[in-house]
Design a protein around this motif. Structure first.
Motif, PDB file in Angstrom:
ATOM      1  N   UNK A   1       0.811  -1.213   0.000  1.00 40.67           N
ATOM      2  CA  UNK A   1       0.000   0.000   0.000  1.00 40.67           C
ATOM      3  C   UNK A   1       0.848   1.268   0.000  1.00 40.67           C
ATOM      4  N   UNK A   2       2.128   1.150   0.363  1.00 38.90           N
ATOM      5  CA  UNK A   2       2.999   2.324   0.485  1.00 38.90           C
ATOM      6  C   UNK A   2       4.084   2.282  -0.573  1.00 38.90           C
ATOM      7  N   UNK A   3       4.032   3.245  -1.484  1.00 33.17           N
ATOM      8  CA  UNK A   3       5.047   3.360  -2.523  1.00 33.17           C
ATOM      9  C   UNK A   3       5.307   4.840  -2.746  1.00 33.17           C
ATOM     10  N   UNK A   4       6.578   5.217  -2.702  1.00 32.17           N
ATOM     11  CA  UNK A   4       6.913   6.632  -2.881  1.00 32.17           C
ATOM     12  C   UNK A   4       8.236   6.755  -3.626  1.00 32.17           C
ATOM     13  N   UNK A   5       8.277   7.670  -4.575  1.00 30.78           N
ATOM     14  CA  UNK A   5       9.492   8.023  -5.292  1.00 30.78           C
ATOM     15  C   UNK A   5       9.590   9.550  -5.261  1.00 30.78           C
ATOM     16  N   UNK A   6      10.780  10.065  -4.968  1.00 28.44           N
ATOM     17  CA  UNK A   6      10.977  11.512  -4.960  1.00 28.44           C
ATOM     18  C   UNK A   6      10.520  12.101  -6.302  1.00 28.44           C
ATOM     19  N   UNK A   7       9.879  13.271  -6.285  1.00 31.90           N
ATOM     20  CA  UNK A   7       9.344  13.860  -7.518  1.00 31.90           C
ATOM     21  C   UNK A   7      10.364  13.960  -8.658  1.00 31.90           C
ATOM     22  N   UNK A   8      11.594  14.314  -8.364  1.00 35.65           N
ATOM     23  CA  UNK A   8      12.611  14.464  -9.411  1.00 35.65           C
ATOM     24  C   UNK A   8      12.963  13.139 -10.087  1.00 35.65           C
ATOM     25  N   UNK A   9      12.581  12.011  -9.484  1.00 31.97           N
ATOM     26  CA  UNK A   9      12.922  10.690 -10.007  1.00 31.97           C
ATOM     27  C   UNK A   9      11.716   9.956 -10.592  1.00 31.97           C
ATOM     28  N   UNK A  10      10.584  10.598 -10.633  1.00 32.77           N
ATOM     29  CA  UNK A  10       9.386   9.948 -11.153  1.00 32.77           C
ATOM     30  C   UNK A  10       9.441   9.847 -12.675  1.00 32.77           C
ATOM     31  N   UNK A  11       8.617   8.991 -13.210  1.00 32.54           N
ATOM     32  CA  UNK A  11       8.524   8.737 -14.654  1.00 32.54           C
ATOM     33  C   UNK A  11       9.835   8.160 -15.222  1.00 32.54           C
ATOM     34  N   UNK A  12      10.597   7.474 -14.360  1.00 37.27           N
ATOM     35  CA  UNK A  12      11.839   6.834 -14.803  1.00 37.27           C
ATOM     36  C   UNK A  12      11.792   5.316 -14.608  1.00 37.27           C
TER      37      UNK A  12
ATOM     38  N   UNK B   1      11.272   3.704 -11.757  1.00 37.68           N
ATOM     39  CA  UNK B   1      11.795   3.278 -10.453  1.00 37.68           C
ATOM     40  C   UNK B   1      10.729   2.525  -9.657  1.00 37.68           C
ATOM     41  N   UNK B   2       9.504   3.028  -9.658  1.00 34.01           N
ATOM     42  CA  UNK B   2       8.422   2.336  -8.942  1.00 34.01           C
ATOM     43  C   UNK B   2       8.231   0.940  -9.524  1.00 34.01           C
ATOM     44  N   UNK B   3       8.263   0.831 -10.842  1.00 34.09           N
ATOM     45  CA  UNK B   3       8.123  -0.480 -11.484  1.00 34.09           C
ATOM     46  C   UNK B   3       9.269  -1.412 -11.091  1.00 34.09           C
ATOM     47  N   UNK B   4      10.488  -0.887 -11.005  1.00 34.91           N
ATOM     48  CA  UNK B   4      11.633  -1.706 -10.601  1.00 34.91           C
ATOM     49  C   UNK B   4      11.451  -2.247  -9.188  1.00 34.91           C
ATOM     50  N   UNK B   5      10.973  -1.388  -8.275  1.00 38.89           N
ATOM     51  CA  UNK B   5      10.768  -1.829  -6.891  1.00 38.89           C
ATOM     52  C   UNK B   5       9.665  -2.879  -6.828  1.00 38.89           C
ATOM     53  N   UNK B   6       8.574  -2.668  -7.560  1.00 39.23           N
ATOM     54  CA  UNK B   6       7.477  -3.632  -7.559  1.00 39.23           C
ATOM     55  C   UNK B   6       7.883  -4.954  -8.218  1.00 39.23           C
ATOM     56  N   UNK B   7       8.695  -4.886  -9.250  1.00 41.22           N
ATOM     57  CA  UNK B   7       9.196  -6.101  -9.889  1.00 41.22           C
ATOM     58  C   UNK B   7      10.024  -6.915  -8.907  1.00 41.22           C
ATOM     59  N   UNK B   8      10.877  -6.243  -8.154  1.00 41.22           N
ATOM     60  CA  UNK B   8      11.696  -6.931  -7.145  1.00 41.22           C
ATOM     61  C   UNK B   8      10.798  -7.566  -6.080  1.00 41.22           C
ATOM     62  N   UNK B   9       9.789  -6.835  -5.625  1.00 39.09           N
ATOM     63  CA  UNK B   9       8.861  -7.356  -4.618  1.00 39.09           C
ATOM     64  C   UNK B   9       8.100  -8.564  -5.169  1.00 39.09           C
ATOM     65  N   UNK B  10       7.642  -8.479  -6.416  1.00 36.61           N
ATOM     66  CA  UNK B  10       6.919  -9.594  -7.037  1.00 36.61           C
ATOM     67  C   UNK B  10       7.815 -10.817  -7.179  1.00 36.61           C
ATOM     68  N   UNK B  11       9.077 -10.591  -7.531  1.00 44.65           N
ATOM     69  CA  UNK B  11      10.019 -11.692  -7.692  1.00 44.65           C
ATOM     70  C   UNK B  11      10.228 -12.424  -6.359  1.00 44.65           C
ATOM     71  N   UNK B  12      10.398 -11.664  -5.288  1.00 48.44           N
ATOM     72  CA  UNK B  12      10.592 -12.276  -3.969  1.00 48.44           C
ATOM     73  C   UNK B  12       9.312 -12.987  -3.531  1.00 48.44           C
TER      74      UNK B  12
END
Length: 117
Positions: free
Chosen positions: A80-91, A93-104
């Protein structure tokens, strides 16, 4: 970009991101409460926190909580909690973190539920 699990040494910079996330969701800034909350989560190991880190430091996080279903007799993880600093959005990064979580989660044979905030 490195995606890895949070450790106790990440607590101070991570609490700043949690505070920014909460403010973006309409809550008042409270660094002390964020620090205490995250310190407890890491100490009790009752959530999983993935971090996105670049050469400047932590730029995002995703926090996952275990959930249990007695009817289905299984465990799932609630994201339920996902945050990326505004300057790093649309790159991606959120998908990378979720992919890692899904893999585990897949490795542990656990369903990952994404909660839309």
């Amino acid at each position: 970009m490195q995606i890895r699990l949070a450790i106790q040494a990440d607590l101070k910079p991570l609490c700043h991101l949690l505070d920014l996330y909460r403010q973006e969701q309409g809550y008042e800034s409270d660094l002390a409460a964020c620090f205490n909350f995250l310190n407890q989560r890491l100490a009790e190991k009752d959530s999983i926190i993935f971090l996105a880190i670049d050469e400047l430091g932590i730029v995002g996080f995703v926090q996952i909580y275990p959930a249990y279903c007695s009817l289905m007799l299984n465990t799932s993880w609630k994201c339920a909690d996902l945050y990326v600093l505004p300057a790093y959005r649309q790159q991606g990064i959120a998908d990378e973190m979720l992919t890692k979580a899904k893999m585990i989660a897949q490795t542990a044979n656990i369903d990952l539920m994404l909660i839309d905030n």
